[in-house]
Write a protein that holds these residues in place. Structure first.
Motif, PDB file in Angstrom:
ATOM      1  N   UNK A  34     -63.597  25.861  11.256  1.00 40.11           N
ATOM      2  CA  UNK A  34     -64.075  25.515  12.593  1.00 40.11           C
ATOM      3  C   UNK A  34     -62.981  24.796  13.387  1.00 40.11           C
ATOM      4  N   UNK A  35     -62.292  23.875  12.720  1.00 39.90           N
ATOM      5  CA  UNK A  35     -61.235  23.140  13.395  1.00 39.90           C
ATOM      6  C   UNK A  35     -60.058  24.050  13.729  1.00 39.90           C
ATOM      7  N   UNK A  36     -59.803  25.026  12.864  1.00 39.40           N
ATOM      8  CA  UNK A  36     -58.740  25.993  13.156  1.00 39.40           C
ATOM      9  C   UNK A  36     -59.052  26.748  14.452  1.00 39.40           C
ATOM     10  N   UNK A  37     -60.320  27.102  14.656  1.00 37.95           N
ATOM     11  CA  UNK A  37     -60.712  27.812  15.875  1.00 37.95           C
ATOM     12  C   UNK A  37     -60.494  26.941  17.107  1.00 37.95           C
ATOM     13  N   UNK A  38     -60.829  25.656  17.007  1.00 39.27           N
ATOM     14  CA  UNK A  38     -60.604  24.743  18.127  1.00 39.27           C
ATOM     15  C   UNK A  38     -59.109  24.588  18.381  1.00 39.27           C
ATOM     16  N   UNK A  39     -58.338  24.469  17.305  1.00 31.59           N
ATOM     17  CA  UNK A  39     -56.886  24.321  17.420  1.00 31.59           C
ATOM     18  C   UNK A  39     -56.260  25.527  18.117  1.00 31.59           C
ATOM     19  N   UNK A  40     -56.705  26.720  17.751  1.00 33.77           N
ATOM     20  CA  UNK A  40     -56.156  27.929  18.363  1.00 33.77           C
ATOM     21  C   UNK A  40     -56.553  28.040  19.829  1.00 33.77           C
ATOM     22  N   UNK A  41     -57.766  27.613  20.148  1.00 35.62           N
ATOM     23  CA  UNK A  41     -58.197  27.621  21.552  1.00 35.62           C
ATOM     24  C   UNK A  41     -57.339  26.670  22.380  1.00 35.62           C
ATOM     25  N   UNK A  42     -57.037  25.491  21.823  1.00 38.11           N
ATOM     26  CA  UNK A  42     -56.189  24.529  22.534  1.00 38.11           C
ATOM     27  C   UNK A  42     -54.782  25.081  22.715  1.00 38.11           C
ATOM     28  N   UNK A  43     -54.261  25.750  21.707  1.00 40.18           N
ATOM     29  CA  UNK A  43     -52.927  26.340  21.816  1.00 40.18           C
ATOM     30  C   UNK A  43     -52.899  27.429  22.889  1.00 40.18           C
ATOM     31  N   UNK A  44     -53.950  28.243  22.923  1.00 37.07           N
ATOM     32  CA  UNK A  44     -54.018  29.306  23.914  1.00 37.07           C
ATOM     33  C   UNK A  44     -54.088  28.729  25.314  1.00 37.07           C
ATOM     34  N   UNK A  45     -54.912  27.703  25.513  1.00 36.57           N
ATOM     35  CA  UNK A  45     -55.027  27.076  26.829  1.00 36.57           C
ATOM     36  C   UNK A  45     -53.675  26.550  27.283  1.00 36.57           C
TER      37      UNK A  45
ATOM     38  N   UNK B 189     -53.271  16.603  23.391  1.00 36.44           N
ATOM     39  CA  UNK B 189     -53.753  15.471  22.593  1.00 36.44           C
ATOM     40  C   UNK B 189     -54.894  15.918  21.680  1.00 36.44           C
ATOM     41  N   UNK B 190     -55.798  16.753  22.219  1.00 41.20           N
ATOM     42  CA  UNK B 190     -56.878  17.301  21.395  1.00 41.20           C
ATOM     43  C   UNK B 190     -56.317  18.150  20.269  1.00 41.20           C
ATOM     44  N   UNK B 191     -55.325  18.958  20.577  1.00 40.10           N
ATOM     45  CA  UNK B 191     -54.704  19.825  19.577  1.00 40.10           C
ATOM     46  C   UNK B 191     -54.165  19.002  18.420  1.00 40.10           C
ATOM     47  N   UNK B 192     -53.439  17.929  18.734  1.00 44.12           N
ATOM     48  CA  UNK B 192     -52.866  17.089  17.684  1.00 44.12           C
ATOM     49  C   UNK B 192     -53.957  16.435  16.840  1.00 44.12           C
ATOM     50  N   UNK B 193     -55.015  15.950  17.484  1.00 47.27           N
ATOM     51  CA  UNK B 193     -56.098  15.296  16.742  1.00 47.27           C
ATOM     52  C   UNK B 193     -56.805  16.284  15.827  1.00 47.27           C
ATOM     53  N   UNK B 194     -57.081  17.493  16.335  1.00 42.92           N
ATOM     54  CA  UNK B 194     -57.769  18.507  15.528  1.00 42.92           C
ATOM     55  C   UNK B 194     -56.893  18.957  14.368  1.00 42.92           C
ATOM     56  N   UNK B 195     -55.608  19.142  14.607  1.00 43.00           N
ATOM     57  CA  UNK B 195     -54.719  19.568  13.535  1.00 43.00           C
ATOM     58  C   UNK B 195     -54.659  18.518  12.428  1.00 43.00           C
ATOM     59  N   UNK B 196     -54.577  17.230  12.817  1.00 37.80           N
ATOM     60  CA  UNK B 196     -54.556  16.173  11.821  1.00 37.80           C
ATOM     61  C   UNK B 196     -55.825  16.133  10.999  1.00 37.80           C
ATOM     62  N   UNK B 197     -56.970  16.304  11.675  1.00 40.18           N
ATOM     63  CA  UNK B 197     -58.249  16.286  10.959  1.00 40.18           C
ATOM     64  C   UNK B 197     -58.362  17.478  10.021  1.00 40.18           C
ATOM     65  N   UNK B 198     -57.933  18.644  10.492  1.00 44.31           N
ATOM     66  CA  UNK B 198     -58.029  19.846   9.652  1.00 44.31           C
ATOM     67  C   UNK B 198     -57.187  19.700   8.394  1.00 44.31           C
ATOM     68  N   UNK B 199     -55.991  19.169   8.526  1.00 44.26           N
ATOM     69  CA  UNK B 199     -55.134  18.987   7.367  1.00 44.26           C
ATOM     70  C   UNK B 199     -55.723  17.997   6.381  1.00 44.26           C
ATOM     71  N   UNK B 200     -56.390  16.959   6.900  1.00 42.58           N
ATOM     72  CA  UNK B 200     -57.024  15.980   6.024  1.00 42.58           C
ATOM     73  C   UNK B 200     -58.216  16.589   5.300  1.00 42.58           C
ATOM     74  N   UNK B 201     -59.003  17.412   5.988  1.00 44.92           N
ATOM     75  CA  UNK B 201     -60.188  18.014   5.379  1.00 44.92           C
ATOM     76  C   UNK B 201     -59.844  19.099   4.368  1.00 44.92           C
ATOM     77  N   UNK B 202     -58.653  19.661   4.471  1.00 45.31           N
ATOM     78  CA  UNK B 202     -58.252  20.688   3.506  1.00 45.31           C
ATOM     79  C   UNK B 202     -58.197  20.136   2.084  1.00 45.31           C
TER      80      UNK B 202
END
Length: 208
Positions: free
Chosen positions: A149-160, A125-138
Motif C-alpha cells: 500500500x505504501x509503495x502505491x502511495x510512494x509511486x503516486x507521489x513520484x508521478x506527481x 516530504x510525503x514521499x520521503x515519509x512514506x518511503x521511510x515507513x515502508x522500509x521500516x515495515x518491510x
C-alpha cells in the motif's frame, strides 16, 4: 482631490470600470477568482489578479482598493502574497513615488510557481515519509499488508512530482515554443500515430 465619474467611481478607475462592466468580464473575473480559490488561495487574491490582468495599465494599491472596494490592508496583504508566488510584478512610473502592479499574464508560469513553492515540496516530504515507513515495515511480519500500500502511495507521489516538473520546465520555455511543447504532450497522451508525435515535436527541439 479625486473627481468622481458619472457612475460614482473615482475618475482614475472609471476606464477600468467600463472594461469590466460587461457580463463576460464579470464572469471571467468570477471564474479566475474561483480558479485561484481551488488552488488554496483566498478568493480576493483572484479578484486582485484578475483586475490587474484585465487592466490596460499597471494599477496602484489605492486604485485596486477603490475599484474592488476592499480595505487597504486586504489589498496590501493580497499583493504581498501574489508577489511571493510570482503572480504579479512591481513597476515604477515616471513622476510617481508609489508602486504600481501588473499581472503575470502567462498563467502557466503562475501554475509553475505554485507547484515549485508549495505543491512539490509537500509531495516530496510525503514521499520521503512514506518511503521511510515502508522500509521500516518491510522488517516486520505482522504488517505485511502495509508495504504494498505504501509503495502505491510512494509511486503516486513520484508521478506527481515528475509531472509537476514537466509543467515547470515548459513554463520556462520561450513563449514561441510553449505551444509546440504542449502539442507534443497532447500527442504523447492522446495520439495513436507516431507521425502525430513527430509533427508536434517540431519547434521544441525534442527528438522523438
Amino acid at each position: 482631490s479625486r473627481g468622481m465619474s458619472s457612475q460614482g467611481r473615482p475618475e482614475h478607475i472609471a476606464p477600468l470600470a467600463e472594461v469590466l462592466a460587461t457580463a463576460e468580464s464579470r464572469a471571467l473575473v468570477d471564474q479566475l477568482a474561483l480558479f485561484f480559490e481551488r488552488f488554496g488561495f483566498r478568493r480576493n487574491l483572484g479578484r486582485i489578479w484578475a483586475t490587474l490582468f484585465l487592466s490596460a495599465t499597471p494599477l496602484s494599491q489605492q486604485q485596486l482598493s477603490d475599484y474592488l472596494e476592499l480595505s487597504a490592508g486586504l489589498v496590501s496583504s493580497g499583493l504581498k502574497e501574489l508577489d511571493h508566488f510570482e503572480m504579479i510584478a512591481t513597476v515604477t512610473q515616471a513622476g510617481q513615488r508609489r508602486a504600481f502592479y501588473r499581472a503575470e499574464a502567462r498563467l502557466l508560469r503562475i501554475v509553475a510557481a505554485i507547484l515549485s513553492k508549495r505543491e512539490v515540496p509537500a509531495v516530496e516530504a510525503l514521499h520521503e515519509a512514506v518511503r521511510g515507513a515502508r522500509q521500516a515495515y518491510l522488517r516486520r511480519s505482522d504488517v505485511a499488508h502495509l508495504p504494498p500500500r505504501l509503495r502505491a502511495v510512494e509511486e503516486a507521489a513520484r508521478l506527481y512530482s515528475a509531472l509537476a516538473r514537466v509543467v515547470m520546465l515548459i513554463a520556462r520555455l520561450p513563449a514561441a515554443t510553449v505551444g509546440p511543447a504542449i502539442r507534443l504532450i497532447e500527442a504523447l497522451r492522446f495520439g495513436d500515430d507516431r507521425r502525430d508525435v513527430k509533427s508536434a515535436a517540431q519547434g521544441t527541439g525534442v527528438l522523438v
